[in-house]
Design a protein around this motif. Sequence first.
Motif, PDB file in Angstrom:
ATOM      1  N   ALA A  75       0.831  -1.204   0.000  1.00 45.81           N
ATOM      2  CA  ALA A  75       0.000   0.000   0.000  1.00 45.81           C
ATOM      3  C   ALA A  75       0.870   1.260   0.000  1.00 45.81           C
ATOM      4  O   ALA A  75       0.570   2.239  -0.697  1.00 45.81           O
ATOM      5  N   ALA A  76       1.958   1.256   0.759  1.00 43.30           N
ATOM      6  CA  ALA A  76       2.858   2.412   0.789  1.00 43.30           C
ATOM      7  C   ALA A  76       3.520   2.617  -0.566  1.00 43.30           C
ATOM      8  O   ALA A  76       3.627   3.751  -1.055  1.00 43.30           O
ATOM      9  N   ILE A  77       3.964   1.545  -1.200  1.00 43.67           N
ATOM     10  CA  ILE A  77       4.598   1.652  -2.525  1.00 43.67           C
ATOM     11  C   ILE A  77       3.606   2.195  -3.550  1.00 43.67           C
ATOM     12  O   ILE A  77       3.938   3.066  -4.351  1.00 43.67           O
ATOM     13  N   LEU A  78       2.381   1.693  -3.528  1.00 45.93           N
ATOM     14  CA  LEU A  78       1.367   2.174  -4.476  1.00 45.93           C
ATOM     15  C   LEU A  78       1.033   3.648  -4.246  1.00 45.93           C
ATOM     16  O   LEU A  78       0.840   4.406  -5.197  1.00 45.93           O
ATOM     17  N   ALA A  79       0.975   4.088  -2.994  1.00 51.96           N
ATOM     18  CA  ALA A  79       0.687   5.491  -2.701  1.00 51.96           C
ATOM     19  C   ALA A  79       1.805   6.399  -3.216  1.00 51.96           C
ATOM     20  O   ALA A  79       1.541   7.446  -3.827  1.00 51.96           O
ATOM     21  N   VAL A  80       3.046   6.015  -3.004  1.00 49.91           N
ATOM     22  CA  VAL A  80       4.179   6.811  -3.490  1.00 49.91           C
ATOM     23  C   VAL A  80       4.191   6.825  -5.014  1.00 49.91           C
ATOM     24  O   VAL A  80       4.376   7.870  -5.639  1.00 49.91           O
ATOM     25  N   ARG A  81       3.961   5.686  -5.631  1.00 51.87           N
ATOM     26  CA  ARG A  81       3.922   5.604  -7.097  1.00 51.87           C
ATOM     27  C   ARG A  81       2.835   6.522  -7.655  1.00 51.87           C
ATOM     28  O   ARG A  81       3.044   7.227  -8.627  1.00 51.87           O
ATOM     29  N   HIS A  82       1.674   6.508  -7.022  1.00 50.61           N
ATOM     30  CA  HIS A  82       0.570   7.357  -7.471  1.00 50.61           C
ATOM     31  C   HIS A  82       0.928   8.840  -7.356  1.00 50.61           C
ATOM     32  O   HIS A  82       0.686   9.618  -8.265  1.00 50.61           O
ATOM     33  N   ASP A  83       1.528   9.235  -6.233  1.00 47.00           N
ATOM     34  CA  ASP A  83       1.892  10.643  -6.019  1.00 47.00           C
ATOM     35  C   ASP A  83       2.975  11.115  -6.980  1.00 47.00           C
ATOM     36  O   ASP A  83       2.953  12.243  -7.442  1.00 47.00           O
ATOM     37  N   VAL A  84       3.929  10.258  -7.284  1.00 47.17           N
ATOM     38  CA  VAL A  84       5.064  10.659  -8.105  1.00 47.17           C
ATOM     39  C   VAL A  84       4.749  10.615  -9.592  1.00 47.17           C
ATOM     40  O   VAL A  84       5.088  11.534 -10.337  1.00 47.17           O
ATOM     41  N   PHE A  85       4.087   9.581 -10.037  1.00 45.25           N
ATOM     42  CA  PHE A  85       3.946   9.370 -11.473  1.00 45.25           C
ATOM     43  C   PHE A  85       2.595   9.757 -12.060  1.00 45.25           C
ATOM     44  O   PHE A  85       2.428   9.729 -13.267  1.00 45.25           O
TER      45      PHE A  85
END
Length: 160
Positions: A22-32
């Motif tokens: 969930a943390a990886i997906l949240a960061v990916r969403h915010d960055v990309f």
Amino acid sequence: MPAALFLLRAVVLVLMWGLVLAAILAVRHDVFTTKPRGAAAPARPPRPEPKATKPAKPPRTKGSAARTLVVTAGPLAGTTLQLSQTPITIGRAAGSTVVLADDYVSTNHARLVPQGDAWVLEDLGSTNGTFLDRTKVAEPTPVPIGTPIRVGKTVLELRR
């Protein structure tokens, strides 16, 4: 008893991996994730349009029109933009006329609009505000030539 302990460990392990994912997906969403052009506006209600009254114009003198917009401070210091009769948008959005990669600048931060020989500065609902010579811009305001406009860490000036 050992089977219950094994089952408890397996559940905790699955939950921890779920948290990491969930943390990886949240960061990916915010960055990309970028907002495509023409996408709907943010959920914030639109700002009311200025009244039909004309803003005060500075007195006209021969050759008083600004011809350039100069960045005097910030990461783009020294950048010069030739002015025409089209509005200048300032912000982090890729479609802005002046794109500023600054955490203190909103996506669509401010706009300079030509009105005759004068230019009018409008804040577009930015989070940190737009300042004209240390005064926060709350409504469309005429910009005198040579007066600093501060947007985040960047300072701009209209020049002849």
